[in-house]
Design an enzyme around this catalytic site. Sequence first.
Site, PDB file in Angstrom:
ATOM      1  N   ASP A 159      -2.010  46.273  50.063  1.00  0.00           N
ATOM      2  CA  ASP A 159      -2.512  45.423  50.779  1.00  0.00           C
ATOM      3  C   ASP A 159      -2.265  43.708  51.257  1.00  0.00           C
ATOM      4  O   ASP A 159      -2.135  42.870  52.338  1.00  0.00           O
ATOM      5  CB  ASP A 159      -4.004  44.339  50.133  1.00  0.00           C
ATOM      6  CG  ASP A 159      -5.638  44.731  50.663  1.00  0.00           C
ATOM      7  OD1 ASP A 159      -6.229  45.647  51.247  1.00  0.00           O
ATOM      8  OD2 ASP A 159      -5.828  44.966  49.511  1.00  0.00           O
TER       9      ASP A 159
ATOM     10  N   LYS B  56     -13.051  51.718  53.431  1.00  0.00           N
ATOM     11  CA  LYS B  56     -12.063  52.498  53.300  1.00  0.00           C
ATOM     12  C   LYS B  56     -12.114  53.979  52.796  1.00  0.00           C
ATOM     13  O   LYS B  56     -10.710  54.393  53.034  1.00  0.00           O
ATOM     14  CB  LYS B  56     -10.972  51.399  52.533  1.00  0.00           C
ATOM     15  CG  LYS B  56     -10.815  50.377  52.975  1.00  0.00           C
ATOM     16  CD  LYS B  56     -10.154  48.480  52.063  1.00  0.00           C
ATOM     17  CE  LYS B  56     -10.753  47.324  52.484  1.00  0.00           C
ATOM     18  NZ  LYS B  56     -10.312  46.384  51.295  1.00  0.00           N
TER      19      LYS B  56
ATOM     20  N   GLN C  50     -10.394  44.968  44.656  1.00  0.00           N
ATOM     21  CA  GLN C  50     -10.461  44.314  45.786  1.00  0.00           C
ATOM     22  C   GLN C  50     -11.915  42.439  46.018  1.00  0.00           C
ATOM     23  O   GLN C  50     -11.843  42.126  44.819  1.00  0.00           O
ATOM     24  CB  GLN C  50     -12.061  45.241  46.613  1.00  0.00           C
ATOM     25  CG  GLN C  50     -12.842  44.529  47.512  1.00  0.00           C
ATOM     26  CD  GLN C  50     -12.300  44.838  49.011  1.00  0.00           C
ATOM     27  OE1 GLN C  50     -11.962  46.040  48.972  1.00  0.00           O
ATOM     28  NE2 GLN C  50     -12.861  43.717  49.598  1.00  0.00           N
TER      29      GLN C  50
END
Lengths: 279, 279
Positions: free
Chosen positions: A115, A50, A92
Amino acid sequence: MPAKLIDGKKIADMYLTEVRDYIKTHGIMPKIVTILVGDDPASHTYVDIKQKTCQKIGIDVEIHRPVQDKDSILQLIQKLNNDSSVNGILVQLPLPPGINEEDIISRIDESKDVDGLHPMNIGRLAYGDESMPACTAFGIIKILENENIELEGSNVVILGRGIHVGKPLYSMLVNRNATVTLCHSKTRNLSAITKNADIIIVAIGKSGYLTGDMIKEGSVLIDVGINKVNGELKGDIDFDSVKNKASLITPVPGGVGPMTVAMLAKNTLSAYIRQHSND
Amino acid sequence: MPAKLIDGKKIADMYLTEVRDYIKTHGIMPKIVTILVGDDPASHTYVDIKQKTCQKIGIDVEIHRPVQDKDSILQLIQKLNNDSSVNGILVQLPLPPGINEEDIISRIDESKDVDGLHPMNIGRLAYGDESMPACTAFGIIKILENENIELEGSNVVILGRGIHVGKPLYSMLVNRNATVTLCHSKTRNLSAITKNADIIIVAIGKSGYLTGDMIKEGSVLIDVGINKVNGELKGDIDFDSVKNKASLITPVPGGVGPMTVAMLAKNTLSAYIRQHSND
Protein backbone atom coordinates in the site's frame (compact mmCIF):
# COMPACT_ATOMS: atom_id res chain seq x y z
CA MET A 1 -14.98 23.55 -25.33
CA PRO A 2 -15.99 20.79 -22.93
CA ALA A 3 -13.21 19.22 -20.88
CA LYS A 4 -11.71 15.92 -21.98
CA LEU A 5 -12.63 13.08 -19.66
CA ILE A 6 -9.67 10.99 -18.60
CA ASP A 7 -10.40 7.28 -18.88
CA GLY A 8 -8.78 5.95 -15.72
CA LYS A 9 -10.02 2.47 -16.41
CA LYS A 10 -8.19 2.34 -19.74
CA ILE A 11 -4.90 3.53 -18.22
CA ALA A 12 -5.32 1.13 -15.30
CA ASP A 13 -5.94 -1.77 -17.69
CA MET A 14 -2.66 -1.03 -19.41
CA TYR A 15 -0.76 -1.49 -16.13
CA LEU A 16 -2.82 -4.50 -15.09
CA THR A 17 -2.04 -6.15 -18.43
CA GLU A 18 1.66 -5.48 -17.90
CA VAL A 19 1.55 -7.14 -14.49
CA ARG A 20 -0.54 -10.06 -15.78
CA ASP A 21 1.86 -10.67 -18.67
CA TYR A 22 4.87 -10.68 -16.37
CA ILE A 23 3.18 -13.12 -14.01
CA LYS A 24 2.19 -15.41 -16.89
CA THR A 25 5.57 -15.31 -18.62
CA HIS A 26 7.45 -16.07 -15.41
CA GLY A 27 4.99 -18.64 -14.09
CA ILE A 28 4.79 -16.99 -10.67
CA MET A 29 1.96 -16.24 -8.25
CA PRO A 30 2.53 -13.22 -6.01
CA LYS A 31 0.37 -13.21 -2.90
CA ILE A 32 -1.27 -10.40 -0.94
CA VAL A 33 -2.93 -10.72 2.42
CA THR A 34 -5.51 -8.07 3.21
CA ILE A 35 -6.29 -7.40 6.85
CA LEU A 36 -9.83 -6.16 7.30
CA VAL A 37 -10.86 -4.91 10.72
CA GLY A 38 -14.36 -3.75 11.62
CA ASP A 39 -17.52 -3.31 9.63
CA ASP A 40 -17.06 -0.20 7.50
CA PRO A 41 -19.20 -0.95 4.41
CA ALA A 42 -17.01 1.10 2.04
CA SER A 43 -13.95 -0.83 3.25
CA HIS A 44 -15.69 -4.10 2.44
CA THR A 45 -16.42 -2.85 -1.08
CA TYR A 46 -12.81 -1.75 -1.67
CA VAL A 47 -11.38 -5.00 -0.35
CA ASP A 48 -13.73 -6.87 -2.62
CA ILE A 49 -12.76 -4.87 -5.73
CA LYS A 50 -9.05 -5.27 -5.00
CA GLN A 51 -9.44 -9.01 -4.52
CA LYS A 52 -11.38 -9.55 -7.75
CA THR A 53 -9.08 -7.38 -9.86
CA CYS A 54 -5.87 -8.88 -8.49
CA GLN A 55 -7.07 -12.46 -8.79
CA LYS A 56 -8.04 -11.85 -12.41
CA ILE A 57 -4.40 -11.10 -13.31
CA GLY A 58 -2.86 -13.96 -11.32
CA ILE A 59 -2.24 -12.45 -7.89
CA ASP A 60 -3.40 -14.60 -4.99
CA VAL A 61 -5.42 -12.61 -2.46
CA GLU A 62 -6.33 -13.80 1.02
CA ILE A 63 -8.51 -11.77 3.37
CA HIS A 64 -7.95 -12.08 7.11
CA ARG A 65 -10.37 -10.68 9.66
CA PRO A 66 -8.72 -10.53 13.09
CA VAL A 67 -10.68 -9.48 16.16
CA GLN A 68 -10.82 -5.72 16.71
CA ASP A 69 -7.97 -5.50 19.09
CA LYS A 70 -4.51 -4.04 18.61
CA ASP A 71 -2.59 -7.05 19.94
CA SER A 72 -4.46 -9.49 17.71
CA ILE A 73 -3.76 -7.36 14.65
CA LEU A 74 -0.07 -7.02 15.54
CA GLN A 75 0.22 -10.76 16.12
CA LEU A 76 -1.28 -11.45 12.73
CA ILE A 77 1.08 -8.92 11.08
CA GLN A 78 4.05 -10.56 12.78
CA LYS A 79 2.99 -13.96 11.47
CA LEU A 80 2.56 -12.62 7.94
CA ASN A 81 5.89 -10.76 8.06
CA ASN A 82 7.59 -14.08 8.81
CA ASP A 83 5.69 -16.02 6.15
CA SER A 84 7.84 -16.00 3.02
CA SER A 85 4.87 -17.07 0.87
CA VAL A 86 3.24 -13.68 1.56
CA ASN A 87 4.63 -10.91 -0.65
CA GLY A 88 2.30 -8.09 0.28
CA ILE A 89 0.42 -7.13 3.44
CA LEU A 90 -2.32 -4.56 3.31
CA VAL A 91 -4.28 -3.20 6.24
CA GLN A 92 -7.52 -1.70 5.00
CA LEU A 93 -7.98 1.79 6.46
CA PRO A 94 -9.68 3.38 8.29
CA LEU A 95 -9.17 1.31 11.42
CA PRO A 96 -11.87 1.41 14.10
CA PRO A 97 -11.53 4.31 16.56
CA GLY A 98 -9.00 3.69 19.32
CA ILE A 99 -6.53 1.82 17.12
CA ASN A 100 -3.73 4.12 15.97
CA GLU A 101 -3.03 3.64 12.27
CA GLU A 102 0.66 4.53 12.41
CA ASP A 103 1.19 1.98 15.22
CA ILE A 104 -0.27 -0.76 13.05
CA ILE A 105 1.10 0.19 9.63
CA SER A 106 4.63 0.72 10.93
CA ARG A 107 4.76 -2.90 12.11
CA ILE A 108 4.30 -4.30 8.61
CA ASP A 109 7.60 -5.46 7.11
CA GLU A 110 8.29 -2.42 4.92
CA SER A 111 9.28 -4.61 1.99
CA LYS A 112 5.77 -6.12 2.06
CA ASP A 113 4.01 -2.76 2.45
CA VAL A 114 2.35 -2.84 -0.98
CA ASP A 115 0.00 0.00 0.00
CA GLY A 116 3.06 2.25 0.39
CA LEU A 117 1.79 3.73 3.66
CA HIS A 118 4.55 2.57 6.02
CA PRO A 119 6.27 5.67 7.46
CA MET A 120 9.53 4.38 5.99
CA ASN A 121 8.02 4.27 2.50
CA ILE A 122 6.37 7.68 2.95
CA GLY A 123 9.74 9.06 4.09
CA ARG A 124 11.59 7.51 1.15
CA LEU A 125 9.49 9.64 -1.19
CA ALA A 126 11.14 12.73 0.32
CA TYR A 127 14.49 11.33 -0.84
CA GLY A 128 13.11 10.82 -4.34
CA ASP A 129 12.98 7.08 -3.72
CA GLU A 130 9.66 5.81 -5.06
CA SER A 131 10.35 2.11 -4.75
CA MET A 132 7.09 1.54 -2.84
CA PRO A 133 4.82 4.50 -3.52
CA ALA A 134 1.36 4.96 -1.98
CA CYS A 135 -1.07 3.44 -4.48
CA THR A 136 -3.62 6.21 -5.00
CA ALA A 137 -1.01 8.98 -5.14
CA PHE A 138 1.06 6.92 -7.57
CA GLY A 139 -2.03 6.27 -9.67
CA ILE A 140 -2.61 10.02 -9.97
CA ILE A 141 0.99 10.57 -11.07
CA LYS A 142 0.57 7.85 -13.70
CA ILE A 143 -2.64 9.46 -14.99
CA LEU A 144 -0.92 12.84 -15.32
CA GLU A 145 2.09 11.28 -17.04
CA ASN A 146 -0.07 9.28 -19.41
CA GLU A 147 -1.95 12.41 -20.40
CA ASN A 148 1.36 14.25 -20.94
CA ILE A 149 0.47 16.93 -18.41
CA GLU A 150 3.51 19.08 -17.76
CA LEU A 151 4.41 18.88 -14.07
CA GLU A 152 7.74 20.72 -14.05
CA GLY A 153 7.10 24.30 -12.96
CA SER A 154 3.33 23.79 -12.77
CA ASN A 155 1.33 25.12 -9.86
CA VAL A 156 -0.38 22.14 -8.32
CA VAL A 157 -2.89 22.47 -5.52
CA ILE A 158 -3.89 19.45 -3.45
CA LEU A 159 -7.05 19.63 -1.36
CA GLY A 160 -6.85 17.16 1.50
CA ARG A 161 -3.88 16.07 3.59
CA GLY A 162 -4.61 12.41 4.17
CA ILE A 163 -1.94 9.75 4.29
CA HIS A 164 -3.27 7.99 1.17
CA VAL A 165 -3.24 10.96 -1.18
CA GLY A 166 -2.25 14.45 -0.03
CA LYS A 167 0.91 13.70 1.91
CA PRO A 168 2.62 11.19 -0.42
CA LEU A 169 1.40 12.93 -3.59
CA TYR A 170 2.93 16.21 -2.50
CA SER A 171 6.37 14.52 -2.30
CA MET A 172 5.95 12.78 -5.64
CA LEU A 173 4.94 16.04 -7.32
CA VAL A 174 7.89 17.92 -5.82
CA ASN A 175 10.11 15.10 -7.11
CA ARG A 176 8.78 16.02 -10.57
CA ASN A 177 9.57 19.72 -10.09
CA ALA A 178 6.02 20.94 -9.56
CA THR A 179 5.30 23.80 -7.15
CA VAL A 180 2.90 22.24 -4.69
CA THR A 181 0.42 23.75 -2.24
CA LEU A 182 -1.33 21.51 0.26
CA CYS A 183 -4.73 22.84 1.39
CA HIS A 184 -7.16 21.47 3.95
CA SER A 185 -10.07 22.34 6.21
CA LYS A 186 -8.16 25.15 7.92
CA THR A 187 -7.09 26.86 4.69
CA ARG A 188 -8.32 30.45 4.31
CA ASN A 189 -9.33 31.96 0.95
CA LEU A 190 -9.20 28.62 -0.77
CA SER A 191 -10.60 30.02 -4.03
CA ALA A 192 -7.74 32.49 -4.35
CA ILE A 193 -5.36 29.54 -4.22
CA THR A 194 -7.25 27.15 -6.50
CA LYS A 195 -7.77 29.89 -9.11
CA ASN A 196 -4.02 30.06 -9.62
CA ALA A 197 -3.61 26.32 -10.01
CA ASP A 198 -2.73 24.59 -13.26
CA ILE A 199 -3.66 21.25 -11.71
CA ILE A 200 -6.02 20.61 -8.79
CA ILE A 201 -6.30 17.30 -6.98
CA VAL A 202 -9.30 17.01 -4.67
CA ALA A 203 -9.31 14.34 -1.98
CA ILE A 204 -11.53 15.54 0.84
CA GLY A 205 -14.61 13.34 0.68
CA LYS A 206 -17.19 16.10 0.17
CA SER A 207 -19.47 15.68 -2.80
CA GLY A 208 -19.31 18.51 -5.34
CA TYR A 209 -17.00 20.65 -3.20
CA LEU A 210 -14.85 22.14 -5.98
CA THR A 211 -16.99 24.30 -8.25
CA GLY A 212 -16.39 26.11 -11.54
CA ASP A 213 -15.98 29.53 -9.92
CA MET A 214 -12.99 28.21 -7.94
CA ILE A 215 -10.84 27.22 -10.94
CA LYS A 216 -9.10 28.92 -13.81
CA GLU A 217 -9.79 28.29 -17.47
CA GLY A 218 -8.00 25.22 -18.80
CA SER A 219 -7.04 23.66 -15.49
CA VAL A 220 -6.57 19.92 -15.04
CA LEU A 221 -8.82 18.41 -12.37
CA ILE A 222 -8.23 15.12 -10.60
CA ASP A 223 -11.14 13.92 -8.50
CA VAL A 224 -10.29 11.41 -5.77
CA GLY A 225 -13.61 11.64 -3.95
CA ILE A 226 -15.99 8.69 -3.80
CA ASN A 227 -19.18 9.83 -2.11
CA LYS A 228 -22.46 7.97 -2.08
CA VAL A 229 -25.25 10.46 -2.75
CA ASN A 230 -28.77 9.02 -3.09
CA GLY A 231 -27.30 5.69 -4.04
CA GLU A 232 -25.11 7.20 -6.73
CA LEU A 233 -21.29 7.60 -6.65
CA LYS A 234 -20.23 11.23 -6.78
CA GLY A 235 -16.80 12.84 -6.73
CA ASP A 236 -15.52 15.85 -4.79
CA ILE A 237 -15.79 18.00 -7.91
CA ASP A 238 -19.03 19.55 -9.10
CA PHE A 239 -18.83 18.14 -12.58
CA ASP A 240 -21.51 20.29 -14.20
CA SER A 241 -20.00 23.60 -13.17
CA VAL A 242 -16.43 22.76 -14.18
CA LYS A 243 -16.97 20.75 -17.35
CA ASN A 244 -16.81 23.72 -19.74
CA LYS A 245 -13.95 25.47 -17.96
CA ALA A 246 -11.43 22.73 -17.14
CA SER A 247 -9.33 21.14 -19.89
CA LEU A 248 -9.22 17.64 -18.40
CA ILE A 249 -11.19 15.90 -15.66
CA THR A 250 -11.09 12.45 -14.14
CA PRO A 251 -14.67 11.20 -13.79
CA VAL A 252 -16.13 9.42 -10.76
CA PRO A 253 -16.44 6.49 -11.11
CA GLY A 254 -13.88 5.42 -13.70
CA GLY A 255 -11.11 7.93 -12.98
CA VAL A 256 -8.70 7.55 -10.09
CA GLY A 257 -10.42 4.53 -8.52
CA PRO A 258 -9.25 1.90 -11.02
CA MET A 259 -5.71 3.33 -10.88
CA THR A 260 -5.42 2.64 -7.15
CA VAL A 261 -6.00 -1.06 -7.71
CA ALA A 262 -3.66 -1.17 -10.71
CA MET A 263 -0.86 0.43 -8.67
CA LEU A 264 -1.48 -2.07 -5.87
CA ALA A 265 -0.94 -4.85 -8.39
CA LYS A 266 2.19 -3.12 -9.71
CA ASN A 267 3.59 -2.64 -6.17
CA THR A 268 2.85 -6.29 -5.35
CA LEU A 269 4.76 -7.49 -8.38
CA SER A 270 7.68 -5.17 -7.51
CA ALA A 271 7.68 -6.50 -3.96
CA TYR A 272 7.65 -10.09 -5.24
CA ILE A 273 10.55 -9.42 -7.61
CA ARG A 274 12.64 -7.70 -4.93
CA GLN A 275 11.95 -10.46 -2.40
CA HIS A 276 13.10 -13.07 -4.92
CA SER A 277 16.07 -11.11 -6.26
CA ASN A 278 18.52 -13.53 -4.66
CA ASP A 279 16.82 -16.73 -5.83
CA MET B 1 8.17 50.51 11.34
CA PRO B 2 11.29 48.40 11.14
CA ALA B 3 10.86 44.66 11.54
CA LYS B 4 11.53 43.05 14.88
CA LEU B 5 14.66 40.90 14.85
CA ILE B 6 14.13 37.45 16.32
CA ASP B 7 16.89 36.52 18.71
CA GLY B 8 17.47 32.87 17.83
CA LYS B 9 20.37 32.61 20.23
CA LYS B 10 18.16 33.57 23.17
CA ILE B 11 15.48 31.03 22.27
CA ALA B 12 18.13 28.37 21.67
CA ASP B 13 19.72 29.07 25.06
CA MET B 14 16.38 28.45 26.73
CA TYR B 15 16.25 24.92 25.25
CA LEU B 16 19.93 24.27 25.90
CA THR B 17 19.44 25.25 29.54
CA GLU B 18 16.48 22.87 29.79
CA VAL B 19 18.60 20.01 28.44
CA ARG B 20 21.57 20.93 30.65
CA ASP B 21 19.40 21.04 33.77
CA TYR B 22 17.88 17.64 33.03
CA ILE B 23 21.32 16.13 32.48
CA LYS B 24 22.64 17.65 35.70
CA THR B 25 19.64 16.69 37.83
CA HIS B 26 19.68 13.09 36.61
CA GLY B 27 23.46 12.68 36.64
CA ILE B 28 23.55 11.28 33.11
CA MET B 29 25.81 11.82 30.11
CA PRO B 30 24.14 11.27 26.72
CA LYS B 31 26.58 10.63 23.91
CA ILE B 32 26.55 11.57 20.22
CA VAL B 33 28.92 10.29 17.59
CA THR B 34 29.35 12.52 14.56
CA ILE B 35 30.54 10.94 11.35
CA LEU B 36 32.43 13.40 9.22
CA VAL B 37 33.37 12.35 5.70
CA GLY B 38 35.42 14.44 3.30
CA ASP B 39 36.85 17.92 3.50
CA ASP B 40 33.96 20.34 3.12
CA PRO B 41 35.10 23.37 5.16
CA ALA B 42 31.54 24.40 6.12
CA SER B 43 30.88 20.86 7.43
CA HIS B 44 33.97 21.11 9.62
CA THR B 45 32.72 24.38 11.06
CA TYR B 46 29.24 22.98 11.80
CA VAL B 47 30.63 19.83 13.39
CA ASP B 48 32.87 21.98 15.54
CA ILE B 49 30.02 24.26 16.70
CA LYS B 50 27.80 21.28 17.50
CA GLN B 51 30.56 19.62 19.49
CA LYS B 52 31.38 22.71 21.55
CA THR B 53 27.76 23.57 22.29
CA CYS B 54 26.77 20.03 23.23
CA GLN B 55 29.82 19.44 25.42
CA LYS B 56 29.09 22.66 27.30
CA ILE B 57 25.74 21.28 28.48
CA GLY B 58 26.98 17.82 29.38
CA ILE B 59 26.57 15.81 26.18
CA ASP B 60 29.57 13.75 25.20
CA VAL B 61 30.52 14.22 21.54
CA GLU B 62 32.91 12.02 19.60
CA ILE B 63 33.89 12.73 15.99
CA HIS B 64 34.76 9.82 13.74
CA ARG B 65 36.35 10.26 10.34
CA PRO B 66 36.05 7.06 8.31
CA VAL B 67 37.67 6.74 4.90
CA GLN B 68 35.58 8.06 2.01
CA ASP B 69 34.05 4.80 1.01
CA LYS B 70 30.51 3.57 1.41
CA ASP B 71 31.39 0.22 2.99
CA SER B 72 33.65 1.80 5.60
CA ILE B 73 30.92 4.28 6.57
CA LEU B 74 28.29 1.52 6.78
CA GLN B 75 30.60 -0.65 8.89
CA LEU B 76 31.14 2.22 11.29
CA ILE B 77 27.38 2.89 11.49
CA GLN B 78 26.76 -0.78 12.22
CA LYS B 79 29.27 -0.70 15.05
CA LEU B 80 27.74 2.44 16.55
CA ASN B 81 24.20 1.05 16.19
CA ASN B 82 25.26 -1.91 18.33
CA ASP B 83 27.09 0.19 20.92
CA SER B 84 24.63 0.89 23.72
CA SER B 85 26.84 3.70 25.08
CA VAL B 86 26.09 5.70 21.91
CA ASN B 87 22.70 7.47 22.06
CA GLY B 88 22.89 9.52 18.89
CA ILE B 89 24.54 9.05 15.51
CA LEU B 90 24.86 11.95 13.14
CA VAL B 91 26.25 11.86 9.62
CA GLN B 92 27.30 15.35 8.59
CA LEU B 93 25.87 16.16 5.17
CA PRO B 94 26.60 16.70 2.35
CA LEU B 95 28.44 13.47 1.64
CA PRO B 96 31.09 13.46 -1.09
CA PRO B 97 29.74 12.87 -4.62
CA GLY B 98 29.09 9.23 -5.42
CA ILE B 99 27.86 8.31 -1.94
CA ASN B 100 24.05 8.29 -1.81
CA GLU B 101 22.80 10.06 1.30
CA GLU B 102 19.63 8.00 1.68
CA ASP B 103 21.65 4.76 1.51
CA ILE B 104 23.80 5.93 4.41
CA ILE B 105 21.23 7.72 6.59
CA SER B 106 18.72 4.87 6.35
CA ARG B 107 21.25 2.47 7.91
CA ILE B 108 21.44 4.45 11.16
CA ASP B 109 19.35 2.86 13.92
CA GLU B 110 16.32 5.14 13.66
CA SER B 111 16.14 5.49 17.45
CA LYS B 112 19.66 7.02 17.36
CA ASP B 113 18.92 9.28 14.39
CA VAL B 114 19.19 12.54 16.38
CA ASP B 115 19.38 14.58 13.17
CA GLY B 116 15.86 13.36 12.30
CA LEU B 117 16.79 12.65 8.69
CA HIS B 118 16.22 8.88 8.57
CA PRO B 119 13.43 8.20 6.03
CA MET B 120 11.47 6.56 8.85
CA ASN B 121 11.62 9.73 10.94
CA ILE B 122 10.79 11.92 7.93
CA GLY B 123 7.82 9.64 7.20
CA ARG B 124 6.62 9.75 10.80
CA LEU B 125 6.12 13.49 10.46
CA ALA B 126 3.43 12.79 7.86
CA TYR B 127 1.56 10.83 10.54
CA GLY B 128 1.87 13.78 12.94
CA ASP B 129 4.49 11.85 14.90
CA GLU B 130 7.30 14.28 15.71
CA SER B 131 9.22 12.07 18.12
CA MET B 132 12.48 12.62 16.20
CA PRO B 133 12.06 15.76 14.11
CA ALA B 134 14.70 17.12 11.72
CA CYS B 135 16.70 19.64 13.77
CA THR B 136 16.66 22.76 11.60
CA ALA B 137 13.00 22.39 10.65
CA PHE B 138 12.10 21.79 14.29
CA GLY B 139 14.14 24.83 15.30
CA ILE B 140 12.12 26.98 12.90
CA ILE B 141 8.86 25.67 14.36
CA LYS B 142 10.11 26.49 17.84
CA ILE B 143 11.05 30.03 16.78
CA LEU B 144 7.59 30.61 15.31
CA GLU B 145 5.89 29.16 18.39
CA ASN B 146 8.03 31.22 20.76
CA GLU B 147 7.15 34.38 18.86
CA ASN B 148 3.45 33.44 18.99
CA ILE B 149 3.14 33.49 15.20
CA GLU B 150 -0.21 32.04 14.22
CA LEU B 151 0.30 29.01 12.02
CA GLU B 152 -3.25 27.67 11.75
CA GLY B 153 -4.74 28.91 8.50
CA SER B 154 -1.65 30.94 7.62
CA ASN B 155 -0.18 30.87 4.13
CA VAL B 156 3.36 29.67 4.50
CA VAL B 157 5.77 29.56 1.59
CA ILE B 158 8.99 27.56 1.81
CA LEU B 159 11.75 28.24 -0.70
CA GLY B 160 13.98 25.21 -1.02
CA ARG B 161 13.14 21.51 -0.94
CA GLY B 162 16.13 20.05 0.84
CA ILE B 163 15.90 17.14 3.27
CA HIS B 164 17.06 19.28 6.22
CA VAL B 165 14.49 22.05 5.94
CA GLY B 166 11.93 22.18 3.14
CA LYS B 167 10.68 18.60 3.18
CA PRO B 168 10.35 17.98 6.94
CA LEU B 169 9.22 21.53 7.67
CA TYR B 170 6.42 21.13 5.15
CA SER B 171 4.97 18.23 7.15
CA MET B 172 5.42 19.95 10.51
CA LEU B 173 3.64 23.07 9.27
CA VAL B 174 0.76 21.04 7.83
CA ASN B 175 0.55 19.29 11.21
CA ARG B 176 -0.06 22.76 12.68
CA ASN B 177 -2.81 23.53 10.16
CA ALA B 178 -0.87 25.94 7.99
CA THR B 179 -1.46 26.05 4.23
CA VAL B 180 1.96 25.30 2.83
CA THR B 181 3.51 25.90 -0.60
CA LEU B 182 6.91 24.42 -1.42
CA CYS B 183 8.86 26.37 -4.04
CA HIS B 184 12.21 25.65 -5.64
CA SER B 185 14.42 26.35 -8.62
CA LYS B 186 11.75 25.24 -11.10
CA THR B 187 8.97 27.39 -9.63
CA ARG B 188 7.50 29.92 -12.05
CA ASN B 189 6.33 33.41 -10.99
CA LEU B 190 7.83 33.04 -7.57
CA SER B 191 7.03 36.64 -6.60
CA ALA B 192 3.32 36.12 -7.15
CA ILE B 193 3.48 33.27 -4.64
CA THR B 194 5.70 34.91 -2.02
CA LYS B 195 3.62 38.12 -2.14
CA ASN B 196 0.65 36.17 -0.80
CA ALA B 197 2.59 34.57 2.03
CA ASP B 198 2.10 35.40 5.70
CA ILE B 199 5.31 33.56 6.51
CA ILE B 200 8.26 32.86 4.20
CA ILE B 201 11.07 30.45 4.99
CA VAL B 202 14.08 30.72 2.71
CA ALA B 203 16.54 27.83 2.54
CA ILE B 204 18.20 27.90 -0.85
CA GLY B 205 21.77 29.00 -0.18
CA LYS B 206 21.75 32.13 -2.37
CA SER B 207 22.81 35.30 -0.66
CA GLY B 208 20.18 38.07 -0.66
CA TYR B 209 17.78 36.14 -2.90
CA LEU B 210 14.49 37.23 -1.31
CA THR B 211 14.03 40.97 -1.74
CA GLY B 212 11.52 43.49 -0.42
CA ASP B 213 9.53 43.65 -3.68
CA MET B 214 8.76 39.93 -3.34
CA ILE B 215 6.98 40.10 0.02
CA LYS B 216 3.83 41.60 1.43
CA GLU B 217 3.69 44.16 4.21
CA GLY B 218 3.95 42.61 7.66
CA SER B 219 5.16 39.18 6.64
CA VAL B 220 7.29 37.00 8.89
CA LEU B 221 10.63 36.02 7.35
CA ILE B 222 12.79 33.09 8.40
CA ASP B 223 16.25 33.04 6.88
CA VAL B 224 17.99 29.66 6.84
CA GLY B 225 20.78 30.67 4.45
CA ILE B 226 24.38 30.80 5.59
CA ASN B 227 26.47 32.19 2.74
CA LYS B 228 30.01 33.44 2.99
CA VAL B 229 30.29 36.69 1.04
CA ASN B 230 33.64 38.51 1.18
CA GLY B 231 34.38 36.78 4.46
CA GLU B 232 31.06 37.80 6.02
CA LEU B 233 28.10 35.52 6.79
CA LYS B 234 25.00 36.50 4.81
CA GLY B 235 21.54 34.97 4.72
CA ASP B 236 19.27 34.19 1.76
CA ILE B 237 17.22 37.31 2.47
CA ASP B 238 18.26 40.78 1.37
CA PHE B 239 17.99 42.31 4.79
CA ASP B 240 18.11 45.98 3.77
CA SER B 241 15.24 45.78 1.30
CA VAL B 242 12.88 43.82 3.58
CA LYS B 243 13.62 45.36 6.97
CA ASN B 244 10.98 48.10 6.76
CA LYS B 245 8.32 45.89 5.19
CA ALA B 246 8.44 42.61 7.14
CA SER B 247 7.14 42.40 10.70
CA LEU B 248 9.68 39.87 11.97
CA ILE B 249 12.98 38.57 10.62
CA THR B 250 15.52 36.07 11.82
CA PRO B 251 19.00 37.54 11.37
CA VAL B 252 22.03 35.72 9.97
CA PRO B 253 24.01 34.91 12.03
CA GLY B 254 22.07 34.54 15.29
CA GLY B 255 18.70 33.40 13.95
CA VAL B 256 18.02 29.82 12.84
CA GLY B 257 21.62 28.60 13.21
CA PRO B 258 21.71 28.37 17.01
CA MET B 259 18.29 26.67 17.01
CA THR B 260 19.59 23.76 14.92
CA VAL B 261 22.18 22.91 17.55
CA ALA B 262 19.69 23.35 20.40
CA MET B 263 17.25 20.96 18.73
CA LEU B 264 20.06 18.46 18.21
CA ALA B 265 20.70 18.58 21.96
CA LYS B 266 16.97 18.19 22.63
CA ASN B 267 16.69 15.22 20.26
CA THR B 268 19.74 13.61 21.84
CA LEU B 269 18.25 13.86 25.30
CA SER B 270 14.92 12.45 24.02
CA ALA B 271 16.79 9.57 22.40
CA TYR B 272 18.70 8.88 25.62
CA ILE B 273 15.50 8.89 27.68
CA ARG B 274 13.67 6.56 25.28
CA GLN B 275 16.63 4.19 25.10
CA HIS B 276 16.71 4.00 28.91
CA SER B 277 12.95 3.85 29.42
CA ASN B 278 13.15 0.24 30.59
CA ASP B 279 16.04 0.70 33.02
